[in-house]
Motif scaffolding. Structure first.
Motif, PDB file in Angstrom:
ATOM      1  N   ASP A  55      24.972 -13.862  41.309  1.00 55.69           N
ATOM      2  CA  ASP A  55      24.348 -14.862  41.464  1.00 55.69           C
ATOM      3  C   ASP A  55      25.475 -15.849  40.157  1.00 55.69           C
ATOM      4  O   ASP A  55      25.126 -16.338  39.531  1.00 55.69           O
ATOM      5  N   CYS A  56      26.215 -16.269  40.673  1.00 55.38           N
ATOM      6  CA  CYS A  56      27.436 -16.881  39.667  1.00 55.38           C
ATOM      7  C   CYS A  56      26.846 -18.534  39.464  1.00 55.38           C
ATOM      8  O   CYS A  56      26.376 -18.967  40.766  1.00 55.38           O
ATOM      9  N   GLU A  57      27.225 -19.118  38.373  1.00 50.27           N
ATOM     10  CA  GLU A  57      27.346 -20.104  38.561  1.00 50.27           C
ATOM     11  C   GLU A  57      29.008 -21.005  38.176  1.00 50.27           C
ATOM     12  O   GLU A  57      30.202 -20.205  38.276  1.00 50.27           O
ATOM     13  N   ILE A  58      29.033 -21.826  39.027  1.00 47.47           N
ATOM     14  CA  ILE A  58      30.362 -22.129  39.508  1.00 47.47           C
ATOM     15  C   ILE A  58      30.732 -24.081  39.360  1.00 47.47           C
ATOM     16  O   ILE A  58      29.502 -24.719  39.992  1.00 47.47           O
ATOM     17  N   PHE A  59      31.267 -24.408  38.639  1.00 50.84           N
ATOM     18  CA  PHE A  59      31.914 -25.706  38.229  1.00 50.84           C
ATOM     19  C   PHE A  59      33.189 -26.128  39.093  1.00 50.84           C
ATOM     20  O   PHE A  59      33.881 -25.441  38.854  1.00 50.84           O
ATOM     21  N   PHE A  60      33.245 -26.707  40.118  1.00 50.07           N
ATOM     22  CA  PHE A  60      34.687 -27.368  40.208  1.00 50.07           C
ATOM     23  C   PHE A  60      35.234 -28.398  39.364  1.00 50.07           C
ATOM     24  O   PHE A  60      34.981 -29.309  39.166  1.00 50.07           O
ATOM     25  N   LEU A  70      37.726 -26.282  29.176  1.00 54.71           N
ATOM     26  CA  LEU A  70      36.396 -26.244  28.768  1.00 54.71           C
ATOM     27  C   LEU A  70      36.283 -24.872  29.227  1.00 54.71           C
ATOM     28  O   LEU A  70      34.835 -24.036  28.201  1.00 54.71           O
ATOM     29  N   ALA A  71      36.362 -23.767  29.819  1.00 54.92           N
ATOM     30  CA  ALA A  71      35.690 -22.737  29.687  1.00 54.92           C
ATOM     31  C   ALA A  71      35.896 -22.318  28.278  1.00 54.92           C
ATOM     32  O   ALA A  71      35.009 -21.358  28.138  1.00 54.92           O
ATOM     33  N   LEU A  72      37.115 -22.055  28.034  1.00 55.16           N
ATOM     34  CA  LEU A  72      37.457 -21.805  26.108  1.00 55.16           C
ATOM     35  C   LEU A  72      36.597 -22.695  25.508  1.00 55.16           C
ATOM     36  O   LEU A  72      35.895 -21.561  24.826  1.00 55.16           O
ATOM     37  N   SER A  73      36.486 -23.265  25.879  1.00 54.86           N
ATOM     38  CA  SER A  73      35.465 -23.993  24.510  1.00 54.86           C
ATOM     39  C   SER A  73      33.932 -23.976  24.699  1.00 54.86           C
ATOM     40  O   SER A  73      33.541 -23.685  23.926  1.00 54.86           O
ATOM     41  N   ALA A  74      33.703 -23.776  25.803  1.00 61.67           N
ATOM     42  CA  ALA A  74      31.987 -22.751  26.234  1.00 61.67           C
ATOM     43  C   ALA A  74      32.160 -21.700  25.347  1.00 61.67           C
ATOM     44  O   ALA A  74      30.968 -21.299  25.010  1.00 61.67           O
ATOM     45  N   ALA A 222      24.663 -17.763  30.639  1.00 63.60           N
ATOM     46  CA  ALA A 222      23.770 -18.106  30.195  1.00 63.60           C
ATOM     47  C   ALA A 222      24.696 -18.557  29.374  1.00 63.60           C
ATOM     48  O   ALA A 222      24.511 -19.988  28.461  1.00 63.60           O
ATOM     49  N   LEU A 223      26.358 -18.810  29.366  1.00 65.17           N
ATOM     50  CA  LEU A 223      27.389 -19.239  28.785  1.00 65.17           C
ATOM     51  C   LEU A 223      27.597 -20.456  29.355  1.00 65.17           C
ATOM     52  O   LEU A 223      28.813 -21.774  28.649  1.00 65.17           O
ATOM     53  N   ALA A 224      27.097 -20.700  30.770  1.00 68.38           N
ATOM     54  CA  ALA A 224      27.351 -21.745  31.303  1.00 68.38           C
ATOM     55  C   ALA A 224      26.876 -22.898  31.237  1.00 68.38           C
ATOM     56  O   ALA A 224      26.591 -24.358  31.213  1.00 68.38           O
ATOM     57  N   ALA A 225      25.370 -22.973  30.528  1.00 70.41           N
ATOM     58  CA  ALA A 225      24.114 -23.870  29.495  1.00 70.41           C
ATOM     59  C   ALA A 225      25.099 -24.989  28.589  1.00 70.41           C
ATOM     60  O   ALA A 225      25.995 -25.089  28.562  1.00 70.41           O
ATOM     61  N   ASP A 226      24.715 -26.559  29.607  1.00 68.85           N
ATOM     62  CA  ASP A 226      25.686 -27.837  29.104  1.00 68.85           C
ATOM     63  C   ASP A 226      26.749 -27.862  29.834  1.00 68.85           C
ATOM     64  O   ASP A 226      27.282 -28.920  28.999  1.00 68.85           O
ATOM     65  N   PHE A 227      27.493 -27.101  30.857  1.00 65.13           N
ATOM     66  CA  PHE A 227      29.349 -27.178  30.840  1.00 65.13           C
ATOM     67  C   PHE A 227      28.627 -28.149  31.785  1.00 65.13           C
ATOM     68  O   PHE A 227      29.887 -28.386  31.442  1.00 65.13           O
ATOM     69  N   GLU A 228      28.460 -28.638  32.699  1.00 67.12           N
ATOM     70  CA  GLU A 228      27.840 -29.805  33.095  1.00 67.12           C
ATOM     71  C   GLU A 228      28.610 -31.211  32.018  1.00 67.12           C
ATOM     72  O   GLU A 228      29.127 -32.019  32.662  1.00 67.12           O
ATOM     73  N   TYR A 229      27.786 -31.192  30.879  1.00 70.51           N
ATOM     74  CA  TYR A 229      28.328 -31.776  30.542  1.00 70.51           C
ATOM     75  C   TYR A 229      30.152 -32.396  29.697  1.00 70.51           C
ATOM     76  O   TYR A 229      29.965 -33.277  29.640  1.00 70.51           O
ATOM     77  N   ARG A 230      30.260 -30.692  29.295  1.00 75.73           N
ATOM     78  CA  ARG A 230      31.421 -31.404  29.329  1.00 75.73           C
ATOM     79  C   ARG A 230      32.602 -31.583  30.487  1.00 75.73           C
ATOM     80  O   ARG A 230      33.313 -31.752  29.439  1.00 75.73           O
ATOM     81  N   CYS A 231      32.271 -30.806  31.227  1.00 74.24           N
ATOM     82  CA  CYS A 231      32.811 -31.583  32.171  1.00 74.24           C
ATOM     83  C   CYS A 231      33.130 -32.948  32.672  1.00 74.24           C
ATOM     84  O   CYS A 231      34.463 -34.078  32.573  1.00 74.24           O
TER      85      CYS A 231
END
Ligand SMILES: *Cc1c(COP(=O)(O)O)cnc(C)c1O
Length: 348
Positions: A55-60, A70-74, A222-231
């Motif tokens: 059950d992973c989290e995915i961003f395109f 962006l992944a490294l910045s997270a 947990a590492l994906a928290a707020d990642f949508e804002y970074r995108c």
């Protein structure tokens, strides 16, 4: 205008594979919710969860530089550092984007003959300093398959993640050619990623048959928290997201992601087999994915260029040939014949 004859200077020369193109056309059906709230994006995320059996989290996102940066910045604070190879795309080909998006995290690079990191190399770098004057190591980044066309085995990834974990470091994988690595090892994507200790994977789409797009996959949600804002802040949130996500669905549901990679790897092997015994020519690196690097005297490379072949020599002066889903075996054969011929006619 099409390029005739086909060239192998980059796997980004290829067009869009039919499975991706058709999926995009199917998604072009009336109106749909914007910014990723559509059924295509949901289905593409579920297809990734099926593929990776978790059950992973995915961003395109639109490209690999954004995915990696962006992944490294997270995974970093601005005072942290990222351990990678001197040959890593994040170091050599992203115009400082990882440092920029992390607000200053520093890449700590380690030289290795073929661009691969080892537990010893990363341990040496991570423990070289522990004082407050040095950026604190936080992440290890490896490329799979590497910029030199090599593939880390599952055990090698495991050994790296084990060393990283013991040092309190996260593991990022630049998988611009992750599909080629899976094809090479004939393994489940899960075994080469989260089950081997990878925290975040940037899964490459453009080099696998999409027109554009990469997927950032967080195995630790947990590492994906707020990642949508970074995108969004980075200009990487597509408003008509379905046209970025639906082609992925085409690749994943049809199995084209793996077929495309297998074909590309096959063509690299075909070229390598045909030319490796030629006088003056040698393979710079073992051919394990979709790249062939040839070391040859400059006069031979000039003669190849004169015959019309395009290729880069930015890694160790070797000629690089890259193959994609669309590589025409007859054209690979033609290239091989020309290499054999220049090797016969030009004395080093
Ligand atoms: C092509 C590539 C990328 C992605 O590059 P973009 O041009 O930003 O899409 C990332 N990593 C590696 C190793 C690559 O070869």
């Amino acid at each position: 205008m099409t390029h005739r004859p086909q060239q192998f200077a980059s796997d980004n020369y290829a067009g869009i594979c039919p499975e991706a193109f058709e999926a995009m056309a199917r998604a072009n059906d009336g109106s749909a919710s914007a910014y990723g709230e559509d059924v295509w994006t949901k289905r593409a995320c579920d297809a990734f969860r099926d593929l990776f059996e978790t059950d992973c989290e995915i961003f395109f996102v639109f490209n690999g530089t954004a995915a990696n940066a962006l992944a490294l910045s997270a995974l970093c604070q601005s005072f942290h550092s990222v351990i990678c190879s001197t040959a890593a795309h994040v170091e050599t080909d992203e115009c400082g984007a990882p440092e920029f998006f992390s607000n200053g995290a520093k890449l700590l690079t380690a030289a290795s003959p073929d661009g691969r990191l080892t537990p010893e190399i990363l341990r040496a770098l991570a423990t070289s300093r522990s004082d407050i004057h040095f950026p604190k190591p936080s992440v290890v980044s490896i490329t799979q398959a590497t910029e030199t066309g090599r593939v880390y085995s599952i055990d090698e990834v495991r050994a790296i993640s084990f060393a990283a974990r013991n040092l309190g470091l996260k593991l990022h994988m630049d998988g611009a050619r992750f599909a080629n690595a899976c094809a090479r090892l004939d393994c489940a994507p899960a075994d080469l990623s989260w089950r081997a200790g990878v925290d975040v994977l940037c899964f490459g789409g453009a080099k696998n048959g999409l027109g554009l797009g990469e997927a950032v996959i967080f195995f630790d949600r947990a590492l994906a928290a707020d990642f949508e804002y970074r995108c969004k802040q980075a200009g990487q949130l597509a408003s008509k997201m379905r046209f970025l996500s639906a082609p992925w669905l085409g690749l994943l549901e049809s199995g084209a992601w793996l077929r495309n990679a297998r074909h590309a790897n096959f063509c690299a092997r075909k070229l390598a087999d045909a030319v490796e015994a030629s006088p003056g020519v040698s393979l710079t690196f073992p051919v394990e994915a979709n790249a062939v690097f040839l070391s040859a005297p400059p006069a031979m490379l000039d003669a190849l260029r004169e015959k019309g072949w395009l290729f880069y020599t930015f890694i160790g002066a070797a000629a690089r040939f890259m193959f994609a889903w669309d590589a025409d075996p007859a054209q690979v054969e033609a290239l091989a014949q020309d290499i054999v011929e220049v090797s016969r006619t030009i004395t080093p």
